[in-house]
Design a protein around this motif. Structure first.
Motif, mmCIF file in Angstrom:
data_model
loop_
_atom_site.group_PDB
_atom_site.id
_atom_site.type_symbol
_atom_site.label_atom_id
_atom_site.label_comp_id
_atom_site.label_asym_id
_atom_site.label_seq_id
_atom_site.Cartn_x
_atom_site.Cartn_y
_atom_site.Cartn_z
ATOM 1 N N ARG A 155 0.821 -1.216 0.000
ATOM 2 C CA ARG A 155 0.000 0.000 0.000
ATOM 3 C C ARG A 155 0.850 1.259 0.000
ATOM 4 N N ALA A 156 0.381 2.248 -0.757
ATOM 5 C CA ALA A 156 0.952 3.591 -0.644
ATOM 6 C C ALA A 156 0.265 4.277 0.526
ATOM 7 N N TRP A 284 -11.120 -9.349 -16.965
ATOM 8 C CA TRP A 284 -12.567 -9.258 -16.728
ATOM 9 C C TRP A 284 -13.407 -9.167 -17.992
ATOM 10 N N ASP B 5 -11.017 -2.637 2.260
ATOM 11 C CA ASP B 5 -10.085 -1.511 2.353
ATOM 12 C C ASP B 5 -9.076 -1.601 1.217
ATOM 13 N N ALA B 6 -9.287 -0.788 0.187
ATOM 14 C CA ALA B 6 -8.391 -0.816 -0.971
ATOM 15 C C ALA B 6 -7.540 0.451 -1.042
ATOM 16 N N ARG B 7 -7.426 1.141 0.093
ATOM 17 C CA ARG B 7 -6.651 2.383 0.091
ATOM 18 C C ARG B 7 -5.176 2.100 -0.177
ATOM 19 N N GLY B 8 -4.594 2.901 -1.043
ATOM 20 C CA GLY B 8 -3.157 2.808 -1.306
ATOM 21 C C GLY B 8 -2.751 1.716 -2.272
ATOM 22 N N LEU B 9 -3.703 0.955 -2.771
ATOM 23 C CA LEU B 9 -3.353 -0.141 -3.684
ATOM 24 C C LEU B 9 -3.210 0.374 -5.118
ATOM 25 N N LEU B 13 -5.594 -3.463 -8.457
ATOM 26 C CA LEU B 13 -5.913 -4.206 -7.232
ATOM 27 C C LEU B 13 -7.205 -3.766 -6.544
ATOM 28 N N VAL B 15 -10.008 -2.940 -7.829
ATOM 29 C CA VAL B 15 -11.103 -3.640 -8.510
ATOM 30 C C VAL B 15 -11.009 -5.146 -8.257
ATOM 31 N N ARG B 17 -9.818 -6.658 -5.573
ATOM 32 C CA ARG B 17 -10.271 -6.945 -4.203
ATOM 33 C C ARG B 17 -11.795 -6.831 -4.114
#
Lengths: 429, 70
Positions: A155-156, A284, B5-9, B13, B15, B17
Protein backbone atom coordinates in the motif's frame (compact mmCIF):
# COMPACT_ATOMS: atom_id res chain seq x y z
CA UNK A 1 -26.53 -12.57 -11.14
CA UNK A 2 -27.23 -9.36 -12.96
CA UNK A 3 -26.27 -8.76 -16.54
CA UNK A 4 -23.01 -6.87 -16.85
CA UNK A 5 -22.38 -4.40 -19.58
CA UNK A 6 -19.08 -5.03 -21.33
CA UNK A 7 -18.65 -1.32 -21.99
CA UNK A 8 -19.54 1.25 -19.36
CA UNK A 9 -20.29 4.93 -19.85
CA UNK A 10 -16.69 5.92 -19.11
CA UNK A 11 -15.70 3.98 -22.21
CA UNK A 12 -16.89 6.77 -24.48
CA UNK A 13 -14.80 9.31 -22.56
CA UNK A 14 -11.77 7.05 -22.91
CA UNK A 15 -12.39 6.48 -26.60
CA UNK A 16 -12.59 10.23 -27.18
CA UNK A 17 -9.44 10.79 -25.12
CA UNK A 18 -7.54 8.16 -27.12
CA UNK A 19 -8.77 9.68 -30.36
CA UNK A 20 -7.59 13.15 -29.31
CA UNK A 21 -4.18 11.84 -28.26
CA UNK A 22 -3.75 9.93 -31.55
CA UNK A 23 -4.72 12.92 -33.70
CA UNK A 24 -2.52 15.37 -31.74
CA UNK A 25 0.41 12.92 -31.97
CA UNK A 26 0.09 12.77 -35.76
CA UNK A 27 -0.10 16.58 -35.91
CA UNK A 28 3.05 16.86 -33.77
CA UNK A 29 4.88 14.70 -36.34
CA UNK A 30 3.65 17.06 -39.05
CA UNK A 31 4.95 19.97 -36.97
CA UNK A 32 8.45 18.52 -36.81
CA UNK A 33 8.73 15.57 -34.43
CA UNK A 34 10.42 12.35 -35.69
CA UNK A 35 8.21 9.94 -37.67
CA UNK A 36 5.51 8.15 -35.66
CA UNK A 37 6.97 9.90 -32.59
CA UNK A 38 4.41 12.61 -31.99
CA UNK A 39 4.23 11.29 -28.48
CA UNK A 40 6.59 8.73 -26.95
CA UNK A 41 7.17 8.70 -23.23
CA UNK A 42 10.30 6.54 -23.46
CA UNK A 43 11.85 8.51 -26.34
CA UNK A 44 11.08 11.88 -24.81
CA UNK A 45 12.39 10.97 -21.35
CA UNK A 46 15.48 9.56 -23.08
CA UNK A 47 16.01 12.78 -25.07
CA UNK A 48 15.62 14.75 -21.85
CA UNK A 49 18.31 12.58 -20.22
CA UNK A 50 20.46 13.22 -23.33
CA UNK A 51 20.42 16.94 -22.48
CA UNK A 52 22.35 16.04 -19.33
CA UNK A 53 24.27 13.00 -20.60
CA UNK A 54 25.37 14.34 -23.98
CA UNK A 55 28.08 12.80 -26.11
CA UNK A 56 29.77 11.25 -23.06
CA UNK A 57 26.80 8.88 -22.79
CA UNK A 58 26.53 8.45 -26.58
CA UNK A 59 23.45 10.69 -26.51
CA UNK A 60 24.64 13.55 -28.73
CA UNK A 61 21.99 12.70 -31.36
CA UNK A 62 19.17 12.42 -28.80
CA UNK A 63 19.70 15.43 -26.56
CA UNK A 64 16.77 17.79 -26.06
CA UNK A 65 14.41 18.53 -23.19
CA UNK A 66 11.09 17.58 -24.75
CA UNK A 67 8.50 20.17 -23.69
CA UNK A 68 5.78 17.57 -24.28
CA UNK A 69 6.92 15.58 -21.22
CA UNK A 70 7.03 18.69 -19.05
CA UNK A 71 3.55 19.59 -20.27
CA UNK A 72 2.14 16.13 -19.52
CA UNK A 73 3.33 16.24 -15.89
CA UNK A 74 2.07 19.79 -15.31
CA UNK A 75 -1.18 19.15 -17.20
CA UNK A 76 -1.72 16.21 -14.85
CA UNK A 77 -1.02 18.51 -11.89
CA UNK A 78 -3.48 21.19 -13.05
CA UNK A 79 -6.24 18.66 -13.76
CA UNK A 80 -5.67 16.92 -10.42
CA UNK A 81 -5.77 20.21 -8.50
CA UNK A 82 -8.93 21.37 -10.26
CA UNK A 83 -10.56 17.97 -9.74
CA UNK A 84 -9.40 17.94 -6.09
CA UNK A 85 -7.50 14.70 -6.74
CA UNK A 86 -3.98 15.92 -5.97
CA UNK A 87 -2.71 13.66 -3.15
CA UNK A 88 0.84 13.42 -1.85
CA UNK A 89 1.24 9.65 -1.58
CA UNK A 90 3.88 6.96 -1.86
CA UNK A 91 5.85 4.33 -0.01
CA UNK A 92 4.68 1.29 -1.99
CA UNK A 93 7.98 -0.44 -2.88
CA UNK A 94 9.61 2.79 -4.05
CA UNK A 95 12.91 1.17 -5.02
CA UNK A 96 11.26 -1.75 -6.82
CA UNK A 97 9.23 0.77 -8.82
CA UNK A 98 12.49 2.52 -9.76
CA UNK A 99 13.82 -0.88 -10.93
CA UNK A 100 10.63 -1.66 -12.87
CA UNK A 101 10.83 1.76 -14.58
CA UNK A 102 14.48 1.07 -15.40
CA UNK A 103 13.60 -2.29 -16.96
CA UNK A 104 10.64 -0.83 -18.83
CA UNK A 105 12.83 1.85 -20.42
CA UNK A 106 15.59 -0.61 -21.28
CA UNK A 107 13.13 -2.86 -23.10
CA UNK A 108 11.48 0.11 -24.82
CA UNK A 109 14.86 1.20 -26.20
CA UNK A 110 15.39 -2.28 -27.65
CA UNK A 111 12.02 -2.00 -29.42
CA UNK A 112 12.49 1.74 -30.11
CA UNK A 113 9.42 3.16 -28.44
CA UNK A 114 7.21 2.81 -25.40
CA UNK A 115 3.75 1.30 -25.22
CA UNK A 116 2.28 4.60 -26.48
CA UNK A 117 4.57 4.74 -29.50
CA UNK A 118 3.96 1.07 -30.28
CA UNK A 119 0.30 1.89 -31.02
CA UNK A 120 1.25 5.16 -32.78
CA UNK A 121 3.75 3.33 -35.00
CA UNK A 122 1.04 0.84 -35.89
CA UNK A 123 -1.25 3.78 -36.71
CA UNK A 124 1.44 5.04 -39.09
CA UNK A 125 1.49 1.71 -40.95
CA UNK A 126 4.68 0.36 -39.34
CA UNK A 127 4.13 -3.42 -39.33
CA UNK A 128 7.19 -3.98 -37.12
CA UNK A 129 5.02 -2.40 -34.43
CA UNK A 130 2.34 -5.03 -35.09
CA UNK A 131 4.89 -7.62 -33.97
CA UNK A 132 5.69 -5.37 -31.02
CA UNK A 133 2.03 -5.07 -30.07
CA UNK A 134 1.62 -8.87 -30.19
CA UNK A 135 4.60 -9.08 -27.82
CA UNK A 136 3.03 -6.38 -25.65
CA UNK A 137 -0.20 -8.37 -25.31
CA UNK A 138 1.84 -11.49 -24.45
CA UNK A 139 3.77 -9.60 -21.76
CA UNK A 140 0.58 -8.15 -20.29
CA UNK A 141 -0.98 -11.63 -20.26
CA UNK A 142 1.95 -12.90 -18.19
CA UNK A 143 1.44 -9.93 -15.86
CA UNK A 144 -2.21 -10.87 -15.32
CA UNK A 145 -1.10 -14.31 -14.14
CA UNK A 146 0.89 -12.63 -11.35
CA UNK A 147 -2.04 -10.31 -10.57
CA UNK A 148 -4.51 -13.20 -10.29
CA UNK A 149 -2.12 -15.00 -7.95
CA UNK A 150 -2.00 -12.00 -5.66
CA UNK A 151 0.94 -9.90 -6.89
CA UNK A 152 1.02 -6.68 -4.83
CA UNK A 153 3.73 -4.06 -4.28
CA UNK A 154 2.08 -2.98 -1.04
CA UNK A 155 0.00 0.00 0.00
CA UNK A 156 0.95 3.59 -0.64
CA UNK A 157 0.39 5.96 2.26
CA UNK A 158 -0.39 9.65 2.50
CA UNK A 159 2.83 11.64 2.66
CA UNK A 160 3.67 15.22 3.61
CA UNK A 161 2.47 17.54 0.84
CA UNK A 162 6.04 18.57 -0.08
CA UNK A 163 6.86 15.03 -1.24
CA UNK A 164 3.94 15.11 -3.65
CA UNK A 165 5.37 18.20 -5.30
CA UNK A 166 8.68 16.51 -6.25
CA UNK A 167 7.29 15.51 -9.68
CA UNK A 168 5.78 18.88 -10.62
CA UNK A 169 8.86 20.73 -9.26
CA UNK A 170 11.13 18.51 -11.34
CA UNK A 171 9.02 19.30 -14.42
CA UNK A 172 9.21 23.05 -13.73
CA UNK A 173 13.00 22.76 -13.40
CA UNK A 174 13.19 21.00 -16.77
CA UNK A 175 10.89 23.63 -18.28
CA UNK A 176 13.18 26.46 -17.14
CA UNK A 177 16.33 24.70 -18.41
CA UNK A 178 14.67 23.82 -21.72
CA UNK A 179 13.31 27.32 -22.26
CA UNK A 180 16.66 28.94 -21.46
CA UNK A 181 18.49 26.56 -23.83
CA UNK A 182 15.92 27.22 -26.58
CA UNK A 183 15.34 30.96 -26.29
CA UNK A 184 18.35 32.42 -24.45
CA UNK A 185 21.62 30.54 -24.60
CA UNK A 186 22.61 26.90 -24.56
CA UNK A 187 24.22 26.30 -21.17
CA UNK A 188 27.77 25.04 -21.79
CA UNK A 189 27.43 22.10 -19.41
CA UNK A 190 24.55 20.57 -21.35
CA UNK A 191 23.94 19.16 -24.82
CA UNK A 192 21.25 20.08 -27.32
CA UNK A 193 21.12 18.23 -30.64
CA UNK A 194 21.19 21.01 -33.28
CA UNK A 195 17.74 21.39 -34.89
CA UNK A 196 17.60 19.72 -38.29
CA UNK A 197 21.16 18.35 -38.04
CA UNK A 198 22.07 15.09 -39.79
CA UNK A 199 24.73 12.52 -39.07
CA UNK A 200 26.58 10.23 -41.45
CA UNK A 201 27.40 6.55 -40.96
CA UNK A 202 30.88 7.69 -39.83
CA UNK A 203 29.26 9.85 -37.12
CA UNK A 204 30.15 13.18 -38.70
CA UNK A 205 27.46 15.82 -38.07
CA UNK A 206 26.21 18.34 -40.63
CA UNK A 207 24.06 21.32 -39.69
CA UNK A 208 20.83 22.25 -41.48
CA UNK A 209 22.74 24.87 -43.57
CA UNK A 210 25.42 22.35 -44.65
CA UNK A 211 28.26 23.38 -42.35
CA UNK A 212 30.13 20.51 -40.66
CA UNK A 213 29.62 20.55 -36.88
CA UNK A 214 31.58 17.42 -36.03
CA UNK A 215 34.44 16.58 -36.09
CA UNK A 216 35.88 20.00 -35.37
CA UNK A 217 37.79 21.61 -38.21
CA UNK A 218 36.26 19.32 -40.85
CA UNK A 219 34.82 20.82 -44.04
CA UNK A 220 32.61 19.86 -46.94
CA UNK A 221 34.78 19.37 -50.04
CA UNK A 222 32.98 18.35 -53.24
CA UNK A 223 30.21 16.75 -51.22
CA UNK A 224 32.53 14.79 -48.93
CA UNK A 225 33.47 15.61 -45.35
CA UNK A 226 37.21 16.14 -45.09
CA UNK A 227 39.02 16.44 -41.77
CA UNK A 228 41.41 19.21 -40.73
CA UNK A 229 44.31 16.86 -41.64
CA UNK A 230 42.96 16.39 -45.19
CA UNK A 231 41.74 12.81 -44.70
CA UNK A 232 38.25 11.96 -45.99
CA UNK A 233 35.94 11.23 -43.06
CA UNK A 234 32.66 10.67 -44.89
CA UNK A 235 32.64 10.12 -48.67
CA UNK A 236 30.08 12.06 -50.72
CA UNK A 237 27.76 9.05 -50.98
CA UNK A 238 27.71 8.78 -47.20
CA UNK A 239 27.02 12.50 -46.82
CA UNK A 240 24.13 12.23 -49.29
CA UNK A 241 22.71 9.33 -47.25
CA UNK A 242 23.10 11.18 -43.91
CA UNK A 243 20.06 10.78 -41.67
CA UNK A 244 18.41 13.42 -39.47
CA UNK A 245 19.31 13.00 -35.80
CA UNK A 246 16.12 12.21 -33.83
CA UNK A 247 16.91 14.82 -31.15
CA UNK A 248 17.13 17.49 -33.84
CA UNK A 249 13.63 16.73 -35.14
CA UNK A 250 11.16 18.68 -33.06
CA UNK A 251 8.13 20.85 -33.18
CA UNK A 252 8.22 24.45 -31.91
CA UNK A 253 8.85 24.65 -28.14
CA UNK A 254 5.63 26.46 -27.21
CA UNK A 255 3.47 24.22 -29.40
CA UNK A 256 5.04 21.11 -27.86
CA UNK A 257 4.48 22.46 -24.34
CA UNK A 258 0.86 23.41 -25.09
CA UNK A 259 0.16 19.99 -26.62
CA UNK A 260 1.68 18.28 -23.58
CA UNK A 261 -0.38 20.38 -21.17
CA UNK A 262 -3.59 19.68 -23.06
CA UNK A 263 -2.96 15.95 -23.33
CA UNK A 264 -1.91 15.86 -19.67
CA UNK A 265 -5.32 17.22 -18.68
CA UNK A 266 -7.09 14.79 -21.04
CA UNK A 267 -5.11 11.82 -19.72
CA UNK A 268 -5.60 12.74 -16.04
CA UNK A 269 -9.35 13.23 -16.40
CA UNK A 270 -9.94 10.14 -18.57
CA UNK A 271 -7.37 7.82 -16.82
CA UNK A 272 -6.14 6.83 -20.27
CA UNK A 273 -3.68 3.90 -20.13
CA UNK A 274 -2.05 2.02 -23.00
CA UNK A 275 -1.55 -1.14 -20.95
CA UNK A 276 -4.58 -1.30 -18.65
CA UNK A 277 -6.94 -1.73 -21.61
CA UNK A 278 -5.42 -5.03 -22.60
CA UNK A 279 -5.01 -6.06 -18.93
CA UNK A 280 -8.66 -5.42 -18.03
CA UNK A 281 -9.87 -7.15 -21.19
CA UNK A 282 -7.88 -10.27 -20.23
CA UNK A 283 -8.91 -10.32 -16.55
CA UNK A 284 -12.57 -9.26 -16.73
CA UNK A 285 -13.51 -8.87 -20.38
CA UNK A 286 -13.96 -5.19 -19.49
CA UNK A 287 -13.22 -3.01 -22.48
CA UNK A 288 -13.40 0.59 -21.21
CA UNK A 289 -9.67 1.23 -21.22
CA UNK A 290 -9.24 -0.82 -24.38
CA UNK A 291 -11.54 1.63 -26.14
CA UNK A 292 -8.98 4.31 -25.25
CA UNK A 293 -6.33 2.31 -27.10
CA UNK A 294 -8.69 1.78 -30.03
CA UNK A 295 -9.23 5.55 -30.13
CA UNK A 296 -5.49 6.19 -30.06
CA UNK A 297 -4.89 3.77 -32.90
CA UNK A 298 -7.86 5.02 -34.93
CA UNK A 299 -7.04 8.69 -34.38
CA UNK A 300 -3.42 8.21 -35.40
CA UNK A 301 -4.42 6.11 -38.42
CA UNK A 302 -6.98 8.58 -39.79
CA UNK A 303 -4.82 11.65 -39.09
CA UNK A 304 -1.73 10.03 -40.63
CA UNK A 305 -3.73 9.11 -43.75
CA UNK A 306 -5.11 12.65 -44.00
CA UNK A 307 -1.66 14.20 -43.54
CA UNK A 308 0.05 11.86 -46.03
CA UNK A 309 2.19 10.31 -43.27
CA UNK A 310 0.81 6.77 -43.52
CA UNK A 311 3.21 4.21 -44.97
CA UNK A 312 2.32 0.52 -44.74
CA UNK A 313 5.12 -2.02 -44.47
CA UNK A 314 8.13 -3.30 -42.59
CA UNK A 315 10.94 -1.57 -44.45
CA UNK A 316 12.19 1.99 -44.13
CA UNK A 317 9.95 2.90 -41.19
CA UNK A 318 11.04 5.94 -39.16
CA UNK A 319 13.09 5.23 -36.00
CA UNK A 320 12.41 1.49 -36.21
CA UNK A 321 14.20 -1.75 -36.99
CA UNK A 322 13.01 -5.02 -38.52
CA UNK A 323 14.20 -7.57 -35.96
CA UNK A 324 11.06 -9.68 -35.68
CA UNK A 325 11.87 -11.58 -32.48
CA UNK A 326 13.58 -8.56 -30.96
CA UNK A 327 10.47 -6.42 -31.42
CA UNK A 328 8.27 -9.14 -29.94
CA UNK A 329 10.48 -9.89 -26.94
CA UNK A 330 11.29 -6.27 -26.09
CA UNK A 331 7.63 -5.25 -26.00
CA UNK A 332 6.73 -8.39 -24.03
CA UNK A 333 9.25 -7.39 -21.34
CA UNK A 334 7.99 -3.78 -21.44
CA UNK A 335 4.36 -4.90 -21.15
CA UNK A 336 5.08 -7.13 -18.16
CA UNK A 337 7.05 -4.37 -16.42
CA UNK A 338 4.20 -1.90 -17.02
CA UNK A 339 1.56 -4.26 -15.57
CA UNK A 340 3.78 -4.79 -12.54
CA UNK A 341 3.98 -1.00 -12.11
CA UNK A 342 0.18 -0.75 -12.24
CA UNK A 343 0.04 1.25 -15.45
CA UNK A 344 1.82 2.31 -18.61
CA UNK A 345 4.60 4.94 -18.68
CA UNK A 346 2.07 7.58 -19.76
CA UNK A 347 0.14 6.91 -16.52
CA UNK A 348 3.36 7.02 -14.47
CA UNK A 349 4.13 10.47 -15.90
CA UNK A 350 0.59 11.75 -15.23
CA UNK A 351 0.54 10.30 -11.69
CA UNK A 352 3.91 11.98 -11.01
CA UNK A 353 2.01 15.20 -11.57
CA UNK A 354 -0.82 14.12 -9.23
CA UNK A 355 1.48 13.85 -6.20
CA UNK A 356 2.30 10.15 -6.53
CA UNK A 357 5.91 9.74 -5.36
CA UNK A 358 5.90 6.04 -6.34
CA UNK A 359 5.07 6.92 -9.95
CA UNK A 360 7.75 9.61 -9.89
CA UNK A 361 10.23 6.98 -8.70
CA UNK A 362 9.28 4.85 -11.72
CA UNK A 363 9.83 7.86 -14.01
CA UNK A 364 13.28 8.46 -12.49
CA UNK A 365 13.98 4.75 -13.00
CA UNK A 366 13.04 5.12 -16.65
CA UNK A 367 15.44 8.06 -16.99
CA UNK A 368 18.25 6.09 -15.34
CA UNK A 369 17.49 3.21 -17.70
CA UNK A 370 17.85 5.50 -20.71
CA UNK A 371 21.25 6.69 -19.48
CA UNK A 372 22.33 3.08 -18.93
CA UNK A 373 21.14 1.87 -22.35
CA UNK A 374 22.95 4.61 -24.25
CA UNK A 375 26.10 4.70 -22.10
CA UNK A 376 26.72 1.00 -22.75
CA UNK A 377 25.33 1.12 -26.31
CA UNK A 378 22.61 -1.43 -25.61
CA UNK A 379 19.91 0.63 -27.33
CA UNK A 380 18.80 -0.49 -30.78
CA UNK A 381 19.34 1.52 -33.95
CA UNK A 382 17.59 1.50 -37.32
CA UNK A 383 20.02 -1.28 -38.30
CA UNK A 384 18.72 -3.59 -35.58
CA UNK A 385 19.47 -4.80 -32.08
CA UNK A 386 22.73 -4.10 -30.28
CA UNK A 387 24.98 -7.19 -29.87
CA UNK A 388 24.19 -7.48 -26.16
CA UNK A 389 20.44 -6.89 -26.49
CA UNK A 390 19.40 -10.54 -26.16
CA UNK A 391 21.37 -11.34 -22.99
CA UNK A 392 20.09 -8.06 -21.59
CA UNK A 393 16.44 -8.91 -22.39
CA UNK A 394 16.91 -12.34 -20.82
CA UNK A 395 18.32 -10.86 -17.61
CA UNK A 396 15.48 -8.30 -17.45
CA UNK A 397 12.80 -10.94 -18.05
CA UNK A 398 14.33 -13.08 -15.29
CA UNK A 399 14.44 -10.07 -12.95
CA UNK A 400 10.75 -9.34 -13.63
CA UNK A 401 9.72 -12.93 -12.94
CA UNK A 402 11.86 -12.86 -9.78
CA UNK A 403 10.18 -9.68 -8.54
CA UNK A 404 6.80 -11.10 -9.52
CA UNK A 405 7.28 -14.31 -7.55
CA UNK A 406 8.75 -12.41 -4.59
CA UNK A 407 5.86 -9.96 -4.42
CA UNK A 408 3.23 -12.66 -4.95
CA UNK A 409 4.16 -15.06 -2.15
CA UNK A 410 3.37 -12.85 0.86
CA UNK A 411 0.36 -11.45 -0.98
CA UNK A 412 -1.15 -14.92 -1.25
CA UNK A 413 -0.79 -15.42 2.48
CA UNK A 414 -2.52 -12.08 3.01
CA UNK A 415 -5.36 -13.13 0.70
CA UNK A 416 -5.84 -16.31 2.73
CA UNK A 417 -5.93 -14.23 5.91
CA UNK A 418 -8.52 -11.93 4.32
CA UNK A 419 -10.77 -14.78 3.30
CA UNK A 420 -10.41 -16.38 6.76
CA UNK A 421 -11.38 -13.08 8.36
CA UNK A 422 -14.41 -12.68 6.11
CA UNK A 423 -15.46 -16.28 6.87
CA UNK A 424 -15.23 -15.53 10.59
CA UNK A 425 -17.26 -12.35 10.11
CA UNK A 426 -19.90 -14.28 8.19
CA UNK A 427 -20.14 -16.92 10.93
CA UNK A 428 -20.54 -14.24 13.60
CA UNK A 429 -23.32 -12.69 11.58
CA UNK B 1 -22.50 -5.44 4.72
CA UNK B 2 -18.89 -6.05 3.71
CA UNK B 3 -16.10 -3.48 3.83
CA UNK B 4 -13.07 -3.72 1.55
CA UNK B 5 -10.09 -1.51 2.35
CA UNK B 6 -8.39 -0.82 -0.97
CA UNK B 7 -6.65 2.38 0.09
CA UNK B 8 -3.16 2.81 -1.31
CA UNK B 9 -3.35 -0.14 -3.68
CA UNK B 10 -2.06 0.13 -7.27
CA UNK B 11 -4.20 -0.53 -10.32
CA UNK B 12 -5.97 -2.87 -10.81
CA UNK B 13 -5.91 -4.21 -7.23
CA UNK B 14 -8.83 -2.10 -5.88
CA UNK B 15 -11.10 -3.64 -8.51
CA UNK B 16 -9.62 -7.11 -7.97
CA UNK B 17 -10.27 -6.95 -4.20
CA UNK B 18 -13.80 -5.71 -4.87
CA UNK B 19 -14.37 -8.51 -7.38
CA UNK B 20 -13.00 -11.04 -4.89
CA UNK B 21 -15.39 -9.84 -2.18
CA UNK B 22 -18.42 -9.80 -4.51
CA UNK B 23 -17.66 -13.29 -5.83
CA UNK B 24 -16.91 -14.90 -2.47
CA UNK B 25 -20.04 -13.76 -0.64
CA UNK B 26 -22.42 -12.00 -3.11
CA UNK B 27 -23.20 -9.32 -0.49
CA UNK B 28 -26.38 -7.23 -0.57
CA UNK B 29 -24.31 -4.22 0.43
CA UNK B 30 -20.61 -3.51 0.06
CA UNK B 31 -18.42 -0.54 0.94
CA UNK B 32 -15.02 -0.08 -0.68
CA UNK B 33 -12.54 2.42 0.72
CA UNK B 34 -10.17 3.94 -1.85
CA UNK B 35 -7.93 6.99 -1.85
CA UNK B 36 -7.32 7.94 -5.48
CA UNK B 37 -9.65 9.34 -8.09
CA UNK B 38 -8.74 6.55 -10.47
CA UNK B 39 -9.55 3.78 -8.00
CA UNK B 40 -12.80 5.54 -7.07
CA UNK B 41 -13.93 5.69 -10.70
CA UNK B 42 -12.82 2.14 -11.48
CA UNK B 43 -14.46 0.57 -8.42
CA UNK B 44 -17.69 2.57 -8.85
CA UNK B 45 -17.86 1.56 -12.52
CA UNK B 46 -17.17 -2.07 -11.71
CA UNK B 47 -19.89 -2.27 -9.05
CA UNK B 48 -22.40 -0.47 -11.27
CA UNK B 49 -21.71 -2.98 -14.01
CA UNK B 50 -22.18 -5.78 -11.47
CA UNK B 51 -25.73 -4.55 -10.96
CA UNK B 52 -25.38 -2.52 -7.76
CA UNK B 53 -26.65 1.00 -7.23
CA UNK B 54 -23.56 2.95 -6.29
CA UNK B 55 -22.93 6.11 -4.30
CA UNK B 56 -19.61 7.78 -3.47
CA UNK B 57 -18.85 9.78 -0.36
CA UNK B 58 -15.66 11.74 0.25
CA UNK B 59 -14.31 11.21 3.76
CA UNK B 60 -12.64 13.77 6.00
CA UNK B 61 -9.12 12.48 5.28
CA UNK B 62 -9.60 12.89 1.51
CA UNK B 63 -10.25 9.21 0.77
CA UNK B 64 -13.52 7.92 -0.68
CA UNK B 65 -16.11 5.41 0.43
CA UNK B 66 -17.75 3.74 -2.55
CA UNK B 67 -21.02 2.24 -1.26
CA UNK B 68 -23.07 -0.20 -3.27
CA UNK B 69 -26.47 -1.80 -2.65
CA UNK B 70 -28.14 -4.47 -4.71
Amino acid sequence: VSKRRAVSKTALVLGAAGLAIGVVAALLVKAGNPGNMGLCIACFLRDTVGFFGGAGANMGAVAYIRPEIVGLVLGGTVAALVGKEFRARGGSSVLLRFALGFIFMSAALVFLGCTVRAWLRLGGGDLNALIGVIGLVAGIAVGTVFLRRGYDLGRARRLPAAVGWFGPAFAVGLLVLGAVATFVVKPAAFTVTPAGAKNTAEKAVIAKDGTVLKPEGAKLVEGAIVGADGAVISPAASVAAAKPMPGGLRDPFVLALAAGLGLGVVAQRSRFCTVGGVRDAIIWRRFDLLLGIAGLLGGALVANLALGQFKLGFEGQPVAHMDLFGNFAAMAVAGLAAVMLGGCPFRQVIMSGEGDADAFSAVLGMMAGAYFMHSFQFASSAKGLAPMAWPLLAVMAAALVGIGVWKTAPARAAAKARSAASDAATQEA
Amino acid sequence: MITVDARGLSCPLPVMRTDEAVKSSSPDAIEVLVDSGTAKANVAGFLADAGYSVSVEQLADGSYAVSAKS
